[in-house]
Design a protein around this motif. Structure first.
Motif, PDB file in Angstrom:
ATOM      1  N   SER A  67      32.598  43.726  27.903  1.00  0.00           N
ATOM      2  CA  SER A  67      33.606  42.718  27.596  1.00  0.00           C
ATOM      3  C   SER A  67      33.392  41.590  28.587  1.00  0.00           C
ATOM      4  O   SER A  67      32.436  41.606  29.362  1.00  0.00           O
ATOM      5  CB  SER A  67      35.017  43.295  27.732  1.00  0.00           C
ATOM      6  OG  SER A  67      35.296  43.585  29.100  1.00  0.00           O
ATOM      7  N   TYR A  68      34.262  40.615  28.593  1.00  0.00           N
ATOM      8  CA  TYR A  68      34.231  39.634  29.670  1.00  0.00           C
ATOM      9  C   TYR A  68      34.772  40.292  30.928  1.00  0.00           C
ATOM     10  O   TYR A  68      35.620  41.192  30.866  1.00  0.00           O
ATOM     11  CB  TYR A  68      35.062  38.401  29.305  1.00  0.00           C
ATOM     12  CG  TYR A  68      34.432  37.560  28.228  1.00  0.00           C
ATOM     13  CD1 TYR A  68      33.328  36.755  28.504  1.00  0.00           C
ATOM     14  CD2 TYR A  68      34.930  37.582  26.938  1.00  0.00           C
ATOM     15  CE1 TYR A  68      32.734  35.996  27.515  1.00  0.00           C
ATOM     16  CE2 TYR A  68      34.344  36.826  25.933  1.00  0.00           C
ATOM     17  CZ  TYR A  68      33.249  36.042  26.233  1.00  0.00           C
ATOM     18  OH  TYR A  68      32.663  35.299  25.242  1.00  0.00           O
ATOM     19  N   GLY A  69      34.266  39.838  32.082  1.00  0.00           N
ATOM     20  CA  GLY A  69      34.716  40.460  33.324  1.00  0.00           C
ATOM     21  C   GLY A  69      34.594  39.517  34.503  1.00  0.00           C
ATOM     22  O   GLY A  69      33.710  38.647  34.538  1.00  0.00           O
ATOM     23  N   PHE A  70      35.492  39.694  35.457  1.00  0.00           N
ATOM     24  CA  PHE A  70      35.460  38.935  36.701  1.00  0.00           C
ATOM     25  C   PHE A  70      35.588  39.914  37.866  1.00  0.00           C
ATOM     26  O   PHE A  70      36.584  40.632  37.968  1.00  0.00           O
ATOM     27  CB  PHE A  70      36.622  37.927  36.767  1.00  0.00           C
ATOM     28  CG  PHE A  70      36.469  36.740  35.863  1.00  0.00           C
ATOM     29  CD1 PHE A  70      35.979  35.541  36.358  1.00  0.00           C
ATOM     30  CD2 PHE A  70      36.810  36.821  34.522  1.00  0.00           C
ATOM     31  CE1 PHE A  70      35.840  34.439  35.525  1.00  0.00           C
ATOM     32  CE2 PHE A  70      36.674  35.729  33.678  1.00  0.00           C
ATOM     33  CZ  PHE A  70      36.190  34.528  34.180  1.00  0.00           C
ATOM     34  N   HIS A  71      34.579  39.953  38.718  1.00  0.00           N
ATOM     35  CA  HIS A  71      34.651  40.720  39.964  1.00  0.00           C
ATOM     36  C   HIS A  71      35.007  39.709  41.045  1.00  0.00           C
ATOM     37  O   HIS A  71      34.160  38.936  41.491  1.00  0.00           O
ATOM     38  CB  HIS A  71      33.306  41.381  40.243  1.00  0.00           C
ATOM     39  CG  HIS A  71      33.330  42.349  41.377  1.00  0.00           C
ATOM     40  ND1 HIS A  71      32.220  43.051  41.787  1.00  0.00           N
ATOM     41  CD2 HIS A  71      34.335  42.744  42.211  1.00  0.00           C
ATOM     42  CE1 HIS A  71      32.522  43.842  42.801  1.00  0.00           C
ATOM     43  NE2 HIS A  71      33.794  43.656  43.080  1.00  0.00           N
ATOM     44  N   THR A  72      36.268  39.689  41.453  1.00  0.00           N
ATOM     45  CA  THR A  72      36.772  38.582  42.272  1.00  0.00           C
ATOM     46  C   THR A  72      36.823  38.963  43.752  1.00  0.00           C
ATOM     47  O   THR A  72      35.981  39.723  44.230  1.00  0.00           O
ATOM     48  CB  THR A  72      38.148  38.128  41.761  1.00  0.00           C
ATOM     49  OG1 THR A  72      39.132  39.139  42.021  1.00  0.00           O
ATOM     50  CG2 THR A  72      38.114  37.866  40.259  1.00  0.00           C
ATOM     51  N   ILE A  73      37.777  38.439  44.486  1.00  0.00           N
ATOM     52  CA  ILE A  73      37.844  38.654  45.929  1.00  0.00           C
ATOM     53  C   ILE A  73      38.990  39.609  46.279  1.00  0.00           C
ATOM     54  O   ILE A  73      39.869  39.877  45.465  1.00  0.00           O
ATOM     55  CB  ILE A  73      37.985  37.317  46.689  1.00  0.00           C
ATOM     56  CG1 ILE A  73      39.123  36.469  46.116  1.00  0.00           C
ATOM     57  CG2 ILE A  73      36.685  36.547  46.619  1.00  0.00           C
ATOM     58  CD1 ILE A  73      39.295  35.129  46.770  1.00  0.00           C
ATOM     59  N   HIS A  74      38.950  40.124  47.486  1.00  0.00           N
ATOM     60  CA  HIS A  74      39.802  41.229  47.907  1.00  0.00           C
ATOM     61  C   HIS A  74      41.291  40.932  47.699  1.00  0.00           C
ATOM     62  O   HIS A  74      41.851  40.036  48.301  1.00  0.00           O
ATOM     63  CB  HIS A  74      39.542  41.524  49.384  1.00  0.00           C
ATOM     64  CG  HIS A  74      39.794  42.941  49.774  1.00  0.00           C
ATOM     65  ND1 HIS A  74      40.278  43.892  48.907  1.00  0.00           N
ATOM     66  CD2 HIS A  74      39.622  43.585  50.969  1.00  0.00           C
ATOM     67  CE1 HIS A  74      40.392  45.042  49.536  1.00  0.00           C
ATOM     68  NE2 HIS A  74      39.997  44.893  50.785  1.00  0.00           N
ATOM     69  N   GLY A  75      41.909  41.702  46.800  1.00  0.00           N
ATOM     70  CA  GLY A  75      43.344  41.625  46.585  1.00  0.00           C
ATOM     71  C   GLY A  75      43.814  40.517  45.677  1.00  0.00           C
ATOM     72  O   GLY A  75      45.001  40.430  45.364  1.00  0.00           O
ATOM     73  N   ARG A  76      42.881  39.649  45.240  1.00  0.00           N
ATOM     74  CA  ARG A  76      43.300  38.445  44.507  1.00  0.00           C
ATOM     75  C   ARG A  76      43.091  38.536  43.003  1.00  0.00           C
ATOM     76  O   ARG A  76      43.259  37.542  42.291  1.00  0.00           O
ATOM     77  CB  ARG A  76      42.548  37.219  45.040  1.00  0.00           C
ATOM     78  CG  ARG A  76      43.207  36.555  46.229  1.00  0.00           C
ATOM     79  CD  ARG A  76      43.184  37.402  47.450  1.00  0.00           C
ATOM     80  NE  ARG A  76      43.754  36.733  48.625  1.00  0.00           N
ATOM     81  CZ  ARG A  76      43.818  37.270  49.827  1.00  0.00           C
ATOM     82  NH1 ARG A  76      43.356  38.509  50.014  1.00  0.00           N
ATOM     83  NH2 ARG A  76      44.335  36.619  50.834  1.00  0.00           N
TER      84      ARG A  76
END
Length: 339
Positions: A67-76
């Protein structure tokens, strides 16, 4: 919850070409498979589905779901998810976080996405330890937990994610665990809820906190120590031989014996997912004297954040035209003559 038309998929359609890399035996594998089995049941469309994560072992999730995905920053992750949902409310947004990512550095973001009631599913994997950073105690670690940052045992009183969620104003709160056969049903209930659906999933960290949840998940004790909450059903456990009775004088639960399946005579309370006070009592029961409450504990929808924002915007722009030149010419303006 996504309002788009459902599509037909199989669990394999939700698998990516990425090698799934967690420690052998990690509970994350079971959760991933449960999610991939559940998405086809929902009629979810990979093109309209987004998984958003922060940092931690659980946050590898978007790599493994097609699917679409975002691996972002810690806790955000909740902040990114909010922007995604506001930009396109039709997207089906899932947040994947852990007890460290979502309850420590990201505690404030978790609180705000819950109180705002963004329409999304929040899966908080709780292994009561920092797994990715090598086993330090986390906000949910039990008193006495020995770790590199608490070699003599943690003296912190642990946070309860579900109690936190209710305190933050969540309108849907549920619990399950990684290898539970009921996890897909709880995932379906979370997806059906219109608003922020918070699901705590107890997850076994095979390396740094092995078998931490055996005191209620092991087969030998599961019936005695698990209370499966179902709306409109009596709060029974131990194969129906015990139940929870509400003492109205002390506003507390008592464990009562049920004779001959006559739970009414024993005074067993009936679960009501719209009763917020009851939900607080269920998630704050001291484990040991009482069983672990699992399933959908609270479900009482309210208007969502993105619907309010977009309605306000529609009101503000009604009858107005988008004219940048006119906007720039408003107020105090002047013209400088040539020469």
């Amino acid at each position: 919850m996504n309002d788009m038309s459902s599509v037909q998929t199989t669990p394999r359609d939700w698998e990516t070409d990425q090698e799934v890399r967690w420690c052998p035996g990690c509970g994350d594998y079971a959760i991933l498979k449960a999610v991939q089995r559940t998405l086809p049941m929902l009629g979810a469309d990979p093109k309209n589905t987004v998984f958003v994560s922060g940092i931690g072992c659980s946050s590898r999730f978007p790599y493994y779901v097609e699917s679409y995905g975002f691996h972002t920053i810690h806790g955000r992750a909740p902040a990114f998810a909010t922007g995604i949902k506001l930009a396109n409310p039709e997207l089906d947004v899932w947040i994947v976080t852990g007890d460290g990512d979502g309850m420590s550095i990201g505690g404030n973001h978790t609180m705000h996405v819950l109180r705002r009631n963004l329409d999304c599913q929040i899966l908080l994997f709780n292994n009561e330890i920092y797994g990715l950073t090598k086993g330090q105690y986390s906000p949910t670690s039990r008193v006495g937990t020995a770790s590199p940052t608490s070699p003599a045992g943690s003296v912190d009183r642990p946070a309860s994610p579900c109690a936190f969620a209710l305190g933050a104003g969540a309108r849907f709160v549920a619990r399950s665990y990684d290898v539970s056969k009921d996890l897909p049903e709880v995932l379906k209930a979370a997806h059906a809820h219109k608003g922020a659906a918070f699901l705590e999933i107890f997850q076994n960290c095979i390396v740094y906190n092995k078998d931490r949840f055996d005191d209620f998940t092991a087969k030998a004790v599961a019936a005695e120590m698990q209370l499966h909450c179902m709306d409109g059903k009596p709060l029974l456990f131990a194969n129906g031989c015990k139940g929870l009775s509400l003492d109205v004088r002390t506003l507390s639960f008592q464990v009562v014996d049920v004779v001959g399946a006559d739970w009414k005579a024993a005074g067993v309370a009936v679960h009501d997912v719209r009763n917020r006070a009851l939900a607080h009592m269920l998630v704050e029961m001291p484990f040991g004297p009482f069983p672990m409450a699992l399933g959908v504990i609270y479900d009482d929808p309210a208007p969502t954040f993105e619907s309010g924002v977009r309605a306000e915007r529609a009101t503000m722009v009604a009858g107005k035209s988008a004219d940048l030149g006119q906007l720039l010419a408003r107020g105090q303006t002047w013209t400088v003559a040539a020469g």
